[in-house]
Design a protein around this motif. Structure first.
Motif, PDB file in Angstrom:
ATOM      1  N   MET A   1      40.104  57.645  38.504  1.00 56.65           N
ATOM      2  CA  MET A   1      41.336  56.427  38.460  1.00 56.65           C
ATOM      3  C   MET A   1      40.290  55.162  38.420  1.00 56.65           C
ATOM      4  SD  MET A   1      44.050  57.484  41.239  1.00 56.65           S
ATOM      5  CE  MET A   1      44.935  59.079  41.281  1.00 56.65           C
ATOM      6  N   GLN A   2      40.762  54.352  37.700  1.00 56.64           N
ATOM      7  CA  GLN A   2      40.123  53.080  37.784  1.00 56.64           C
ATOM      8  C   GLN A   2      41.011  51.961  38.162  1.00 56.64           C
ATOM      9  OE1 GLN A   2      38.119  51.892  33.888  1.00 56.64           O
ATOM     10  NE2 GLN A   2      37.823  49.908  34.615  1.00 56.64           N
ATOM     11  N   ILE A   3      40.539  51.176  39.144  1.00 52.76           N
ATOM     12  CA  ILE A   3      41.276  49.982  39.737  1.00 52.76           C
ATOM     13  C   ILE A   3      40.501  48.678  38.876  1.00 52.76           C
ATOM     14  CG2 ILE A   3      42.092  48.614  41.569  1.00 52.76           C
ATOM     15  CD1 ILE A   3      41.940  51.481  43.018  1.00 52.76           C
ATOM     16  N   ASP A   4      41.396  47.744  38.291  1.00 54.84           N
ATOM     17  CA  ASP A   4      40.745  46.532  37.697  1.00 54.84           C
ATOM     18  C   ASP A   4      41.514  45.356  38.892  1.00 54.84           C
ATOM     19  OD1 ASP A   4      39.274  46.766  35.507  1.00 54.84           O
ATOM     20  OD2 ASP A   4      40.836  48.023  34.664  1.00 54.84           O
ATOM     21  N   ILE A   5      40.708  44.615  39.275  1.00 57.54           N
ATOM     22  CA  ILE A   5      41.167  43.382  39.889  1.00 57.54           C
ATOM     23  C   ILE A   5      41.549  42.488  38.977  1.00 57.54           C
ATOM     24  CG2 ILE A   5      40.603  41.471  41.877  1.00 57.54           C
ATOM     25  CD1 ILE A   5      38.663  43.789  42.914  1.00 57.54           C
ATOM     26  N   ILE A   6      42.597  41.499  39.048  1.00 56.16           N
ATOM     27  CA  ILE A   6      43.058  40.345  38.150  1.00 56.16           C
ATOM     28  C   ILE A   6      43.144  39.143  39.215  1.00 56.16           C
ATOM     29  CG2 ILE A   6      44.586  39.381  36.534  1.00 56.16           C
ATOM     30  CD1 ILE A   6      45.664  42.371  36.158  1.00 56.16           C
ATOM     31  N   GLU A   7      42.172  38.369  39.056  1.00 52.91           N
ATOM     32  CA  GLU A   7      41.920  37.193  40.141  1.00 52.91           C
ATOM     33  C   GLU A   7      42.730  36.040  39.552  1.00 52.91           C
ATOM     34  OE1 GLU A   7      40.231  37.165  42.815  1.00 52.91           O
ATOM     35  OE2 GLU A   7      38.743  38.545  42.954  1.00 52.91           O
ATOM     36  N   THR A   8      43.454  35.494  40.527  1.00 53.38           N
ATOM     37  CA  THR A   8      43.907  34.019  40.411  1.00 53.38           C
ATOM     38  C   THR A   8      43.403  33.184  41.439  1.00 53.38           C
ATOM     39  OG1 THR A   8      46.097  35.400  39.704  1.00 53.38           O
ATOM     40  CG2 THR A   8      46.299  32.961  40.310  1.00 53.38           C
ATOM     41  N   THR A   9      42.149  32.853  41.174  1.00 54.61           N
ATOM     42  CA  THR A   9      41.543  32.046  42.126  1.00 54.61           C
ATOM     43  C   THR A   9      42.218  30.596  42.631  1.00 54.61           C
ATOM     44  OG1 THR A   9      40.203  30.742  40.349  1.00 54.61           O
ATOM     45  CG2 THR A   9      39.422  32.873  41.302  1.00 54.61           C
ATOM     46  N   GLY A  10      43.141  30.037  41.563  1.00 57.30           N
ATOM     47  CA  GLY A  10      43.528  28.815  41.966  1.00 57.30           C
ATOM     48  C   GLY A  10      44.777  29.073  43.229  1.00 57.30           C
ATOM     49  N   LEU A  11      45.452  30.184  43.258  1.00 56.86           N
ATOM     50  CA  LEU A  11      46.119  30.390  44.615  1.00 56.86           C
ATOM     51  C   LEU A  11      45.669  31.492  45.494  1.00 56.86           C
ATOM     52  CD1 LEU A  11      49.407  31.132  42.339  1.00 56.86           C
ATOM     53  CD2 LEU A  11      49.197  29.245  43.726  1.00 56.86           C
ATOM     54  N   GLY A  12      44.442  31.957  45.239  1.00 60.75           N
ATOM     55  CA  GLY A  12      43.777  32.832  46.251  1.00 60.75           C
ATOM     56  C   GLY A  12      44.514  34.110  46.177  1.00 60.75           C
ATOM     57  N   ASP A  13      44.900  34.743  45.094  1.00 61.54           N
ATOM     58  CA  ASP A  13      45.693  35.902  45.232  1.00 61.54           C
ATOM     59  C   ASP A  13      44.999  36.984  44.115  1.00 61.54           C
ATOM     60  OD1 ASP A  13      47.731  35.412  47.100  1.00 61.54           O
ATOM     61  OD2 ASP A  13      48.592  34.091  45.253  1.00 61.54           O
ATOM     62  N   ARG A  14      45.334  38.211  44.286  1.00 63.18           N
ATOM     63  CA  ARG A  14      44.798  39.382  43.368  1.00 63.18           C
ATOM     64  C   ARG A  14      46.001  40.315  43.180  1.00 63.18           C
ATOM     65  NH1 ARG A  14      39.225  41.614  46.105  1.00 63.18           N
ATOM     66  NH2 ARG A  14      37.721  39.917  45.085  1.00 63.18           N
ATOM     67  N   SER A  15      45.968  40.646  41.848  1.00 61.88           N
ATOM     68  CA  SER A  15      47.011  41.370  41.157  1.00 61.88           C
ATOM     69  C   SER A  15      46.047  42.676  40.746  1.00 61.88           C
ATOM     70  CB  SER A  15      47.705  40.980  40.043  1.00 61.88           C
ATOM     71  OG  SER A  15      48.386  39.904  40.280  1.00 61.88           O
ATOM     72  N   TYR A  16      46.676  43.866  40.578  1.00 63.95           N
ATOM     73  CA  TYR A  16      45.987  44.808  40.257  1.00 63.95           C
ATOM     74  C   TYR A  16      46.583  45.816  39.100  1.00 63.95           C
ATOM     75  CZ  TYR A  16      44.045  43.678  44.697  1.00 63.95           C
ATOM     76  OH  TYR A  16      43.095  43.219  46.108  1.00 63.95           O
ATOM     77  N   LEU A  17      45.456  46.451  38.286  1.00 67.71           N
ATOM     78  CA  LEU A  17      46.018  47.330  37.264  1.00 67.71           C
ATOM     79  C   LEU A  17      45.396  48.544  37.776  1.00 67.71           C
ATOM     80  CD1 LEU A  17      47.077  48.357  34.635  1.00 67.71           C
ATOM     81  CD2 LEU A  17      45.155  47.558  33.491  1.00 67.71           C
TER      82      LEU A  17
END
Length: 459
Positions: A1-17
């Motif tokens: 399995m691969q977990i990619d981090i999608i950074e949203t630095t302007g809000l200090g959040d992360r999403s994941y695929l």
């Protein structure tokens, strides 16, 4: 399995695929779903499941639009009332997507119905846990966003939720939170950018303190809540409209002058030093290159007020628009692109001085009655400030401008970013600001190094 981090630095959040066997799972996606779709294409996966840990308070979700766009199941905590079709995620439920299994754990605290997702392979071996606003890195999600009457109850719940994660998961399980990278959704500052359940058992306050000590410390440390948070939960429950990243309507110099004269919110995206050197009178400086841009636009500008952007390039305006749609600022009044000289079209430009803490020290020595404005939050001010300074947090300044004396006003904050916004507000109101561009706590050039810091907030 691969977990990619999608950074949203302007809000200090992360999403994941999460990808495996040609199938993808997306956790807590931001509203600008083109980033997710591009990553899924790069990984050659079909998104089969989109899952939310909670109804977010600090951004509009892209989950509903993403799930509809790709035809995926959309999992939302079962206890949350929403105005659209979704797959309810209740404690103990297991969602299957290709070789992946996501087990739902009810982890209330950040919200009443918050869930975490335990990722396992087809054989049941735990691979990761996605903790949303529950267990963060060295902290937990704040517990006061649902309403003050629920804060005590939710803080106790947060304590038990984090402990449940540790009790039920292997110590080596990687932890992937959605908040805690500068987000105001974190109850206290976080540390690091990766961790495991075992490491959190050693360092997380919910796991190193007794219950009441944890509750008391968390509640005592809660800081001001950005004003726009109040609009996010209801909008996420209703279902955000599809994102619109189209170019704002062009505004020519004549129309721009009219908007400035009318006192509208006209935001100059350039650096704070460039703005101070030369800008259109009445414009406000919200520097785009800093991660906090969208936080302070959303916090300071009345919700729904018309906003006009001034950018140096089309790309700069497009980036600002992307940041703003993440919190539901969709309908910009327009944008003007060009240098201040070009946009002024012959009209006079404005400026104000820029200095540093050593410059402030020299100015205070020459004039003991010099007015100094501290634009930091109350929790920062509690650790001390420049002696004799007037404290008005930046988020209170629009309603308290009449408390700032006339004449020269030297303005500082923790880094210079909020001070720049404050200085531009003072200038728009007819004041004479001096921007202190520098980090308050910098060991070499900050307030202490200049001999200005006092532990007494009263100065």
């Amino acid at each position: 399995m691969q977990i990619d981090i999608i950074e949203t630095t302007g809000l200090g959040d992360r999403s994941y695929l999460v990808s495996a066997g040609g199938v993808g799972v997306v956790i807590d996606p931001q509203r600008d779903i083109d980033r997710v779709l591009a990553l899924a294409e790069k990984r050659s996966v079909r998104i089969a499941l989109v899952a939310e840990s909670h109804l977010h308070n600090d951004y509009l979700t892209g989950g509903l639009e993403l799930s509809r766009t790709v035809g995926a199941d959309y999992a939302v905590p079962a206890g949350d009332a929403v105005d659209y079709e979704r797959t309810p995620a209740a404690d103990g439920d297991v969602f299957e997507a290709g070789p992946m299994r996501l087990r739902v754990m009810h982890t209330p605290g950040h919200t009443h119905h918050h869930v975490s997702y335990v990722l396992a392979d087809a054989d049941g071996a735990v691979q990761a846990v996605f903790t949303g606003g529950s267990m963060l890195y060295g902290a937990t999600g704040r517990t006061d966003l649902v309403g003050p009457e629920h804060t005590d109850e939710l803080t106790h719940a947060q304590y038990h939720s984090v402990r449940r994660l540790v009790d039920e998961l292997p110590a080596g399980t990687p932890v992937f939170p959605s908040h805690g990278f500068g987000s105001f959704c974190a109850a206290t500052p976080t540390s690091g950018d990766s961790s495991t359940v075992g490491e959190q058992a050693r360092v997380n306050p919910a796991l190193t303190q007794g219950e009441q000590a944890f509750v008391d410390e968390l509640i005592a440390g809660l800081t001001a809540v950005p004003a726009w948070y109040a609009h996010m939960g209801p909008a996420n429950a209703a279902g955000p409209a599809p994102v619109d990243l189209s170019e704002p309507r062009p505004v020519d110099p004549a129309e721009l002058a009219d908007r400035l004269a009318a006192g509208e919110w006209v935001l100059d995206l350039r650096s704070r030093t460039a703005f101070a050197h030369r800008h259109l009178p009445g414009a406000l400086n919200f520097e785009l290159a800093i991660a906090n841009f969208v936080t302070y636009v959303g916090w300071l500008i009345p919700w729904g007020a018309p906003i006009t952007l001034i950018g140096e390039t089309e790309q700069q305006v497009a980036e600002a628009r992307r940041e703003l749609v993440r919190i539901g600022i969709d309908r910009l009044a327009g944008a003007a692109i060009g240098s201040p000289e070009a946009l002024a079209a012959g009209r006079e430009l404005a400026s104000y001085p820029v200095s540093d803490f050593s410059g402030l020290a020299a100015a205070m020595a020459a004039d003991p009655d010099l007015v100094v404005l501290d634009a930091r939050r109350a929790d920062e001010r509690a650790g001390g400030g420049v002696r004799g300074s007037l404290h008005i947090p930046i988020h209170d300044l629009p309603g308290r401008l009449d408390e700032v004396p006339s004449g020269d006003v030297w303005v500082y904050c923790g880094s210079g970013y909020r001070a720049a916004i404050a200085a531009s507000m003072l200038a728009r109101a007819g004041g004479r600001p001096v921007l202190i561009d520098g980090g308050y706590g910098d060991p070499d050039t900050g307030a202490t190094a200049a001999g200005l810091h006092t532990d007494s907030a009263a100065g």
